[in-house]
Scaffold this motif. Structure first.
Motif, PDB file in Angstrom:
ATOM      1  N   ARG A  76      -3.436  -2.072   1.738  1.00 51.99           N
ATOM      2  CA  ARG A  76      -4.156  -2.512   2.931  1.00 51.99           C
ATOM      3  C   ARG A  76      -5.557  -1.913   3.042  1.00 51.99           C
ATOM      4  NH1 ARG A  76      -2.273  -1.591   9.128  1.00 51.99           N
ATOM      5  NH2 ARG A  76      -3.857  -2.914  10.036  1.00 51.99           N
ATOM      6  N   HIS A  77      -5.688  -0.659   2.704  1.00 48.44           N
ATOM      7  CA  HIS A  77      -6.971   0.029   2.884  1.00 48.44           C
ATOM      8  C   HIS A  77      -7.757   0.166   1.584  1.00 48.44           C
ATOM      9  CE1 HIS A  77      -5.975   0.908   7.001  1.00 48.44           C
ATOM     10  NE2 HIS A  77      -4.807   1.375   6.609  1.00 48.44           N
ATOM     11  N   SER A  78      -7.468  -0.671   0.617  1.00 49.97           N
ATOM     12  CA  SER A  78      -8.140  -0.554  -0.678  1.00 49.97           C
ATOM     13  C   SER A  78      -9.602  -0.957  -0.628  1.00 49.97           C
ATOM     14  CB  SER A  78      -7.423  -1.400  -1.722  1.00 49.97           C
ATOM     15  OG  SER A  78      -7.559  -2.779  -1.432  1.00 49.97           O
ATOM     16  N   GLU A  79      -9.995  -1.710   0.388  1.00 47.48           N
ATOM     17  CA  GLU A  79     -11.386  -2.172   0.431  1.00 47.48           C
ATOM     18  C   GLU A  79     -12.375  -1.017   0.550  1.00 47.48           C
ATOM     19  OE1 GLU A  79     -11.599  -3.557   5.078  1.00 47.48           O
ATOM     20  OE2 GLU A  79     -10.736  -4.872   3.578  1.00 47.48           O
ATOM     21  N   ARG A  80     -11.958   0.112   1.092  1.00 44.13           N
ATOM     22  CA  ARG A  80     -12.842   1.282   1.169  1.00 44.13           C
ATOM     23  C   ARG A  80     -13.149   1.842  -0.208  1.00 44.13           C
ATOM     24  NH1 ARG A  80     -10.665   5.691   5.127  1.00 44.13           N
ATOM     25  NH2 ARG A  80     -12.646   6.620   4.518  1.00 44.13           N
ATOM     26  N   TYR A  81     -12.230   1.637  -1.146  1.00 42.39           N
ATOM     27  CA  TYR A  81     -12.340   2.249  -2.466  1.00 42.39           C
ATOM     28  C   TYR A  81     -12.520   1.215  -3.580  1.00 42.39           C
ATOM     29  CZ  TYR A  81     -10.314   5.903   0.385  1.00 42.39           C
ATOM     30  OH  TYR A  81     -10.079   6.802   1.390  1.00 42.39           O
ATOM     31  N   ILE A  82     -12.880  -0.010  -3.238  1.00 44.51           N
ATOM     32  CA  ILE A  82     -12.911  -1.088  -4.232  1.00 44.51           C
ATOM     33  C   ILE A  82     -13.886  -0.788  -5.362  1.00 44.51           C
ATOM     34  CG2 ILE A  82     -14.620  -2.648  -3.213  1.00 44.51           C
ATOM     35  CD1 ILE A  82     -11.242  -3.789  -4.462  1.00 44.51           C
ATOM     36  N   ASP A  83     -15.050  -0.219  -5.068  1.00 47.30           N
ATOM     37  CA  ASP A  83     -16.009   0.129  -6.127  1.00 47.30           C
ATOM     38  C   ASP A  83     -15.444   1.194  -7.054  1.00 47.30           C
ATOM     39  OD1 ASP A  83     -18.005  -1.659  -5.464  1.00 47.30           O
ATOM     40  OD2 ASP A  83     -19.039  -0.258  -4.137  1.00 47.30           O
ATOM     41  N   ARG A 106     -10.956 -10.032  -2.711  1.00 51.05           N
ATOM     42  CA  ARG A 106     -10.238 -11.171  -3.280  1.00 51.05           C
ATOM     43  C   ARG A 106     -10.791 -11.506  -4.666  1.00 51.05           C
ATOM     44  NH1 ARG A 106     -10.239 -16.741  -0.308  1.00 51.05           N
ATOM     45  NH2 ARG A 106      -8.881 -15.673   1.139  1.00 51.05           N
ATOM     46  N   TYR A 107     -12.100 -11.448  -4.805  1.00 47.54           N
ATOM     47  CA  TYR A 107     -12.752 -11.708  -6.088  1.00 47.54           C
ATOM     48  C   TYR A 107     -12.271 -10.717  -7.151  1.00 47.54           C
ATOM     49  CZ  TYR A 107     -16.690 -12.141  -9.344  1.00 47.54           C
ATOM     50  OH  TYR A 107     -17.464 -12.311 -10.446  1.00 47.54           O
ATOM     51  N   ILE A 108     -12.220  -9.445  -6.804  1.00 46.34           N
ATOM     52  CA  ILE A 108     -11.772  -8.413  -7.743  1.00 46.34           C
ATOM     53  C   ILE A 108     -10.301  -8.603  -8.076  1.00 46.34           C
ATOM     54  CG2 ILE A 108     -11.397  -5.921  -8.008  1.00 46.34           C
ATOM     55  CD1 ILE A 108     -14.348  -6.815  -8.240  1.00 46.34           C
ATOM     56  N   GLY A 119      -1.980  -2.996  -8.494  1.00 42.97           N
ATOM     57  CA  GLY A 119      -1.204  -2.610  -7.315  1.00 42.97           C
ATOM     58  C   GLY A 119      -2.053  -1.926  -6.253  1.00 42.97           C
ATOM     59  N   LEU A 120      -2.968  -1.066  -6.688  1.00 44.38           N
ATOM     60  CA  LEU A 120      -3.826  -0.362  -5.733  1.00 44.38           C
ATOM     61  C   LEU A 120      -4.738  -1.318  -4.969  1.00 44.38           C
ATOM     62  CD1 LEU A 120      -4.828   2.830  -7.762  1.00 44.38           C
ATOM     63  CD2 LEU A 120      -3.278   2.691  -5.794  1.00 44.38           C
ATOM     64  N   THR A 121      -5.202  -2.380  -5.630  1.00 38.84           N
ATOM     65  CA  THR A 121      -6.074  -3.332  -4.927  1.00 38.84           C
ATOM     66  C   THR A 121      -5.301  -4.161  -3.910  1.00 38.84           C
ATOM     67  OG1 THR A 121      -5.835  -5.024  -6.643  1.00 38.84           O
ATOM     68  CG2 THR A 121      -7.714  -3.521  -6.817  1.00 38.84           C
ATOM     69  N   ARG A 122      -3.981  -4.139  -3.963  1.00 36.74           N
ATOM     70  CA  ARG A 122      -3.170  -4.868  -2.974  1.00 36.74           C
ATOM     71  C   ARG A 122      -2.877  -4.047  -1.732  1.00 36.74           C
ATOM     72  NH1 ARG A 122      -4.589  -8.016  -6.645  1.00 36.74           N
ATOM     73  NH2 ARG A 122      -3.523  -9.983  -6.917  1.00 36.74           N
TER      74      ARG A 122
END
Length: 192
Positions: free
Chosen positions: A114-121, A61-63, A109-112
């Motif tokens: 569902r599974h983007s949290e695995r790749y957030i870094d 959410r911060y990102i 768009g990619l950060t939205r």
């Protein structure tokens, strides 16, 4: 306190009774080895997976909010381009709105997903690299009198990007190295 070389290490305490014990803290909780690397906060096995998942969910959410602000500011800086460059603004706008903004929008768009949290870094590193490289490309096309303003914005991108995005150690190192490489390639001898 006992010392392990030059490092001072506190003796473990029995949390329930408040007494010192001779067992390491990890063994108090039934784990023979809790940390894989204490310096970079790296845990063993499933603990590391759960810790990364927790951090990614907390930071997602911060990102996303950072990206929202960044996209609005990136669009707004186009007005500053026009004020500085007047009739020479087209090349900078081509880089800003033809390359930079579409990449930021794709990242948004990619950060939205569902599974983007695995790749957030990795997404954050991609965004920082893209911002740095596109701003350095703008430095190549602006006249010398305003070049310093664009160079200072590159410095702000890197300094802020490596701190407020909460990157892990090796991602920060990689981002810094890519930035240095981009400066060497894109900004050779600009003040000769």
């Amino acid at each position: 306190m006992s010392s392990g070389g030059d490092l001072q290490v506190a003796e473990p305490m029995d949390v329930e009774q408040g007494e010192r014990t001779d067992m390491p803290a990890a063994e108090l909780h039934g784990e023979k080895q809790f940390y894989r690397n204490r310096w970079r906060i790296s845990f063993v096995g499933e603990i590391e997976t759960r810790y990364r998942r927790y951090c990614a969910r907390r930071h997602r959410r911060y990102i996303r909010n950072l990206l929202n602000i960044l996209i609005l500011m990136y669009i707004g800086y186009g007005a500053c381009d026009w004020l500085l460059l007047q009739d020479q603004v087209s090349a900078v706008w081509w880089v800003r709105y033809g390359i930079g903004l579409p990449c930021l929008t794709l990242l948004w768009g990619l950060t939205r997903l569902r599974h983007s949290e695995r790749y957030i870094d990795k997404l954050v590193v991609g965004g920082l690299v893209m911002l740095s490289v596109s701003t350095l490309a703008m430095v190549r096309v602006v006249p010398v009198p305003v070049m310093d303003l664009y160079l200072s914005s590159v410095l702000a991108i890197v300094m802020a990007g490596l701190t407020i995005t909460r990157l892990r150690f090796w991602y920060s190192v990689f981002t810094g190295l890519v930035f240095l490489l981009a400066v060497v390639i894109l900004v050779p001898s600009i003040h000769e």
